[in-house]
Design a protein around this motif. Structure first.
Motif, PDB file in Angstrom:
ATOM      1  N   MET A  96       0.847  -1.195   0.000  1.00 55.81           N
ATOM      2  CA  MET A  96       0.000   0.000   0.000  1.00 55.81           C
ATOM      3  C   MET A  96       0.882   1.243   0.000  1.00 55.81           C
ATOM      4  SD  MET A  96      -2.991   1.130   2.692  1.00 55.81           S
ATOM      5  CE  MET A  96      -1.928   1.571   4.070  1.00 55.81           C
ATOM      6  N   ARG A  97       0.520   2.183  -0.834  1.00 57.50           N
ATOM      7  CA  ARG A  97       1.267   3.433  -0.913  1.00 57.50           C
ATOM      8  C   ARG A  97       0.583   4.474  -0.025  1.00 57.50           C
ATOM      9  NH1 ARG A  97       5.214   5.746  -4.021  1.00 57.50           N
ATOM     10  NH2 ARG A  97       4.979   7.885  -4.789  1.00 57.50           N
ATOM     11  N   VAL A  98       1.316   4.969   0.962  1.00 56.55           N
ATOM     12  CA  VAL A  98       0.779   5.953   1.889  1.00 56.55           C
ATOM     13  C   VAL A  98       1.450   7.297   1.637  1.00 56.55           C
ATOM     14  CG1 VAL A  98       2.437   5.381   3.719  1.00 56.55           C
ATOM     15  CG2 VAL A  98       0.273   6.454   4.320  1.00 56.55           C
ATOM     16  N   THR A  99       0.672   8.367   1.790  1.00 60.94           N
ATOM     17  CA  THR A  99       1.174   9.724   1.587  1.00 60.94           C
ATOM     18  C   THR A  99       0.863  10.570   2.808  1.00 60.94           C
ATOM     19  OG1 THR A  99       0.879   9.637  -0.808  1.00 60.94           O
ATOM     20  CG2 THR A  99       0.991  11.824   0.200  1.00 60.94           C
ATOM     21  N   CYS A 100       1.874  11.211   3.371  1.00 56.05           N
ATOM     22  CA  CYS A 100       1.693  12.195   4.427  1.00 56.05           C
ATOM     23  C   CYS A 100       1.682  13.567   3.766  1.00 56.05           C
ATOM     24  CB  CYS A 100       2.817  12.110   5.451  1.00 56.05           C
ATOM     25  SG  CYS A 100       2.897  10.521   6.299  1.00 56.05           S
ATOM     26  N   ALA A 101       0.538  14.249   3.852  1.00 58.22           N
ATOM     27  CA  ALA A 101       0.382  15.547   3.197  1.00 58.22           C
ATOM     28  C   ALA A 101       0.788  16.654   4.170  1.00 58.22           C
ATOM     29  CB  ALA A 101      -1.054  15.734   2.741  1.00 58.22           C
ATOM     30  N   GLN A 102       1.966  17.190   3.967  1.00 56.73           N
ATOM     31  CA  GLN A 102       2.478  18.272   4.816  1.00 56.73           C
ATOM     32  C   GLN A 102       1.976  19.599   4.246  1.00 56.73           C
ATOM     33  OE1 GLN A 102       6.386  17.862   6.669  1.00 56.73           O
ATOM     34  NE2 GLN A 102       6.975  19.743   5.639  1.00 56.73           N
ATOM     35  N   LEU A 103       0.876  20.075   4.797  1.00 51.85           N
ATOM     36  CA  LEU A 103       0.179  21.233   4.245  1.00 51.85           C
ATOM     37  C   LEU A 103       0.666  22.539   4.844  1.00 51.85           C
ATOM     38  CD1 LEU A 103      -3.495  19.900   4.475  1.00 51.85           C
ATOM     39  CD2 LEU A 103      -1.898  19.687   2.547  1.00 51.85           C
ATOM     40  N   HIS A 104       0.640  23.591   4.027  1.00 53.05           N
ATOM     41  CA  HIS A 104       0.788  24.945   4.559  1.00 53.05           C
ATOM     42  C   HIS A 104      -0.535  25.312   5.222  1.00 53.05           C
ATOM     43  CE1 HIS A 104       1.760  29.150   5.005  1.00 53.05           C
ATOM     44  NE2 HIS A 104       0.618  29.457   4.413  1.00 53.05           N
ATOM     45  N   ILE A 105      -0.473  25.723   6.486  1.00 59.56           N
ATOM     46  CA  ILE A 105      -1.675  26.011   7.251  1.00 59.56           C
ATOM     47  C   ILE A 105      -1.650  27.457   7.715  1.00 59.56           C
ATOM     48  CG2 ILE A 105      -2.959  25.448   9.355  1.00 59.56           C
ATOM     49  CD1 ILE A 105      -1.930  22.564   9.014  1.00 59.56           C
ATOM     50  N   GLU A 106      -2.765  28.138   7.491  1.00 56.80           N
ATOM     51  CA  GLU A 106      -2.948  29.514   7.946  1.00 56.80           C
ATOM     52  C   GLU A 106      -3.971  29.525   9.076  1.00 56.80           C
ATOM     53  OE1 GLU A 106      -1.522  32.299   6.972  1.00 56.80           O
ATOM     54  OE2 GLU A 106      -0.480  31.742   5.117  1.00 56.80           O
TER      55      GLU A 106
END
Length: 264
Positions: free
Chosen positions: A1-11
């Protein structure tokens, strides 16, 4: 399984903009072959926007999670919707209280697989303990060929929670977070330790952004059952991809049978 951690810019308090960035990250991750996307802690409001918690709180079927659910369905990808500030008064099965730090796991069809309310609320220079109600139930769910466990940020400092998740069968624990500078070493040490102790995968999805009170340090990562870093980032917004295999969990426990040697 391919997992992605989405490191988002947060305001802080930019619910619309933060949610749009989350949707874009899910769409991009799906287009790049991800099976499961993990979002950061309180990704829509911003963890440090304490003054906005009450007016931004939503039920589980509120606008933010409905948007994420529909995006998961449209993209055909699982999503762990990091966390939001949940309005507990709108849910009959919620703990007593007004608000919680709540994560929801959706499958590829947008169906809700599990709900987790953060157990350990952060009291160090934070208003979280004053504003939110801690959860009292752990959550695991079957997704693809993994049993996925859920925890949140500060929970990393409490190893007994991860042992309980492992005993519930977790092969992958996802950790939406809002971890700030300067505690970089702690952020890199604790999830590796939890992975090694329990011989499972740990995936951390942290935010990115500068606030008056703090700066999120990013460095989202995935660790395998040996504690090896499979993928990691710096502090800029990005997607962290890797493949996680439940057979590796079984093989690690067979090769190095620490669980067999436990004494209670």
């Amino acid at each position: 399984m391919r997992v992605t951690c989405a490191q988002l810019h947060i305001e802080n308090a930019d619910v619309v903009g933060n949610t749009e960035r989350a949707v874009a990250a899910i769409e991009r991750a799906a287009s790049e072959g991800s099976d499961l996307v993990v979002l950061p802690e309180i990704f829509n409001v911003g963890y440090f926007a304490f003054d906005s918690y009450a007016r931004a709180a939503e039920p589980l079927d509120g606008e933010t999670l409905t948007t994420i659910r529909e995006t998961a369905r449209d993209c055909g990808v699982g999503v762990l919707a990091g966390s939001i500030v949940e309005d507990l008064t709108a849910s009959e099965d919620a703990p007593q209280g007004e608000f919680a730090n709540t994560s929801v796991l959706f499958d590829r069809d947008g169906e809700r697989l599990a709900v987790y309310r953060k157990h350990h609320l952060f009291g160090y220079e934070s208003a979280e303990t004053e504003l939110l109600t801690p959860g009292d139930e752990l959550s695991v769910a079957e997704f693809e060929d993994h049993t996925v466990g859920m925890s949140t940020c500060y929970d990393l400092r409490f190893p007994e929670l991860y042992r309980e998740l492992a005993e519930l069968g977790a092969t992958l624990v996802c950790v939406p977070s809002a971890w700030p500078y300067p505690r970089v070493e702690h952020w890199q040490l604790l999830p590796r330790a939890r992975a090694v102790e329990n011989q499972l995968y740990v995936a951390t999805a942290n935010g990115s952004g500068q606030f008056e009170e703090a700066e999120l340090l990013g460095r989202s990562a995935v660790y395998d059952p040996w504690g090896t870093t499979l993928a990691a980032s710096d502090d800029d917004p990005t997607l962290v991809h890797t493949t996680v295999d439940p057979d590796t969990v079984a093989a690690t426990r067979e090769e190095f049978p620490a669980w067999r040697d436990r004494r209670r």
